[in-house]
Design an enzyme around this catalytic site. Sequence first.
Site, PDB file in Angstrom:
ATOM      1  N   SER A 151       0.161 -31.329 -51.972  1.00 59.14           N
ATOM      2  CA  SER A 151       0.611 -32.447 -52.811  1.00 59.14           C
ATOM      3  C   SER A 151       1.252 -31.823 -54.038  1.00 59.14           C
ATOM      4  CB  SER A 151      -0.613 -33.271 -53.240  1.00 59.14           C
ATOM      5  OG  SER A 151      -0.293 -34.116 -54.322  1.00 59.14           O
ATOM      6  N   TYR A 164      -9.453 -34.638 -55.811  1.00 59.60           N
ATOM      7  CA  TYR A 164      -8.195 -34.543 -55.056  1.00 59.60           C
ATOM      8  C   TYR A 164      -7.368 -33.367 -55.581  1.00 59.60           C
ATOM      9  CZ  TYR A 164      -3.889 -36.041 -52.685  1.00 59.60           C
ATOM     10  OH  TYR A 164      -2.762 -36.098 -51.895  1.00 59.60           O
TER      11      TYR A 164
HETATM   12  P1  NAD Z   1      -2.734 -41.509 -44.617  1.00 55.13           P
HETATM   13  O1  NAD Z   1      -3.928 -42.107 -45.243  1.00 55.13           O
HETATM   14  O2  NAD Z   1      -1.906 -42.327 -43.725  1.00 55.13           O
HETATM   15  O3  NAD Z   1      -3.111 -40.173 -43.822  1.00 55.13           O
HETATM   16  C1  NAD Z   1      -4.323 -39.497 -43.934  1.00 55.13           C
HETATM   17  C2  NAD Z   1      -4.861 -39.307 -42.528  1.00 55.13           C
HETATM   18  O4  NAD Z   1      -6.010 -38.455 -42.579  1.00 55.13           O
HETATM   19  C3  NAD Z   1      -5.311 -40.644 -41.902  1.00 55.13           C
HETATM   20  O5  NAD Z   1      -4.786 -40.732 -40.598  1.00 55.13           O
HETATM   21  C4  NAD Z   1      -6.812 -40.529 -41.855  1.00 55.13           C
HETATM   22  O6  NAD Z   1      -7.400 -41.234 -40.783  1.00 55.13           O
HETATM   23  C5  NAD Z   1      -6.966 -39.013 -41.680  1.00 55.13           C
HETATM   24  N1  NAD Z   1      -8.301 -38.571 -42.020  1.00 55.13           N
HETATM   25  C6  NAD Z   1      -9.042 -38.896 -43.095  1.00 55.13           C
HETATM   26  N2  NAD Z   1     -10.239 -38.299 -43.026  1.00 55.13           N
HETATM   27  C7  NAD Z   1     -10.247 -37.558 -41.881  1.00 55.13           C
HETATM   28  C8  NAD Z   1     -11.192 -36.709 -41.263  1.00 55.13           C
HETATM   29  N3  NAD Z   1     -12.396 -36.518 -41.823  1.00 55.13           N
HETATM   30  N4  NAD Z   1     -10.858 -36.108 -40.104  1.00 55.13           N
HETATM   31  C9  NAD Z   1      -9.645 -36.308 -39.538  1.00 55.13           C
HETATM   32  N5  NAD Z   1      -8.704 -37.108 -40.083  1.00 55.13           N
HETATM   33  C10 NAD Z   1      -9.014 -37.729 -41.235  1.00 55.13           C
HETATM   34  O7  NAD Z   1      -1.852 -40.980 -45.834  1.00 55.13           O
HETATM   35  P2  NAD Z   1      -0.693 -39.871 -45.861  1.00 55.13           P
HETATM   36  O8  NAD Z   1       0.043 -40.102 -47.104  1.00 55.13           O
HETATM   37  O9  NAD Z   1       0.044 -39.823 -44.584  1.00 55.13           O
HETATM   38  O10 NAD Z   1      -1.529 -38.541 -46.073  1.00 55.13           O
HETATM   39  C11 NAD Z   1      -1.387 -37.392 -45.253  1.00 55.13           C
HETATM   40  C12 NAD Z   1      -1.565 -36.170 -46.118  1.00 55.13           C
HETATM   41  O11 NAD Z   1      -0.503 -36.121 -47.080  1.00 55.13           O
HETATM   42  C13 NAD Z   1      -2.873 -36.138 -46.925  1.00 55.13           C
HETATM   43  O12 NAD Z   1      -3.406 -34.851 -46.892  1.00 55.13           O
HETATM   44  C14 NAD Z   1      -2.400 -36.482 -48.325  1.00 55.13           C
HETATM   45  O13 NAD Z   1      -3.240 -35.940 -49.322  1.00 55.13           O
HETATM   46  C15 NAD Z   1      -1.030 -35.830 -48.334  1.00 55.13           C
HETATM   47  N6  NAD Z   1      -0.145 -36.327 -49.383  1.00 55.13           N
HETATM   48  C16 NAD Z   1       0.285 -37.624 -49.358  1.00 55.13           C
HETATM   49  C17 NAD Z   1       1.117 -38.060 -50.384  1.00 55.13           C
HETATM   50  C18 NAD Z   1       1.633 -39.454 -50.438  1.00 55.13           C
HETATM   51  O14 NAD Z   1       2.211 -39.824 -51.478  1.00 55.13           O
HETATM   52  N7  NAD Z   1       1.499 -40.261 -49.404  1.00 55.13           N
HETATM   53  C19 NAD Z   1       1.491 -37.192 -51.403  1.00 55.13           C
HETATM   54  C20 NAD Z   1       1.026 -35.885 -51.391  1.00 55.13           C
HETATM   55  C21 NAD Z   1       0.204 -35.464 -50.370  1.00 55.13           C
END
Ligand code: NAD
Length: 270
Positions: A151, A164
């Site tokens: 992130s 986080y």
């Molecule tokens: P999201 O919530 O759709 O994706 C997160 C996924 O992780 C979900 O499918 C959830 O079911 C899964 N998950 C949670 N706990 C879990 C576990 N214990 N075991 C297996 N899977 C698990 O949101 P996203 O934005 O697609 O996030 C994906 C990644 O991107 C994350 O690591 C998040 O921190 C990172 N990220 C997202 C953003 C953003 O703005 N969306 C920005 C920076 C980083």
Amino acid sequence: MKQLEGKNVLITGGSTGIGRATAIRFADEGANVAINYHSSETEAEITLEETQDACSIIREKGCREMLVQGNVANEEDVKRIFREILTAWGRLDVLINNAGIQTANPTHEMAMDAYDRVLAVNLRGAFLCAREAIRHFLDRGGGGIILNNTSVHETIPKPQYAPYAASKAGLGALSRTLALEYAGKGIRVNTVAPGAIITPINREWTDDPEKKAVVEGHIPMGRGGKPEEIAAVFAFLASDEAAYITGQTIYVDGGLTLYPDFRTPWSSGS
Ligand code: NAD
């Protein structure tokens, strides 16, 4: 160009958001995609539904895919996830540590189980999966690829989201450490650091036009990112185009890490 033809890829948390877009992109590049999902009591229905959606899209593109249920924070689950993939496909080429969660609370009110949960998924989970992937890469020889989703909060502080920010900074350090430790074995480890991306993790502001406008007002490019724009960078880093890149973080953030408050000079100078 099919950059990832025949490569076997595991994407954790692959049923929604960035993971889902990445699964679709890799399938589009010719890869076989193992989609890990975690059905907790609270998100089971949504996760299952979106997993099935992702799979049906991949199937249309005509490559192999499999679903692997499991909690990345649980060591036995992670071992089983790898066993299932290796039993079905015999080898893994690319691991994408994408699963992640966040929780908001002022630090002085943060319960330890909330802190521990975030660290367990975002950092311990990525470590467990990376360790299993490295064991396999070393066993079969020939190297492999690990990509981590951190992130912008790998570097930018995030008040009220201390676990986080700590987990993502830790994951950045873990990536660079593994990259150095295994560079001589042909294992490349890189990190993608997204900015504000329109996905379920951000429902709190993406579904509220006023909050969305505030968030987007902070982004130099003036908009939230699309999951596909993150998936594209994962695809590049997994490809031979990135054969000489290891231990790096690529920020994909519309300029968020450019100190946006300095868009307008603070002093006129003379
Ligand atoms: P999201 O919530 O759709 O994706 C997160 C996924 O992780 C979900 O499918 C959830 O079911 C899964 N998950 C949670 N706990 C879990 C576990 N214990 N075991 C297996 N899977 C698990 O949101 P996203 O934005 O697609 O996030 C994906 C990644 O991107 C994350 O690591 C998040 O921190 C990172 N990220 C997202 C953003 C953003 O703005 N969306 C920005 C920076 C980083």
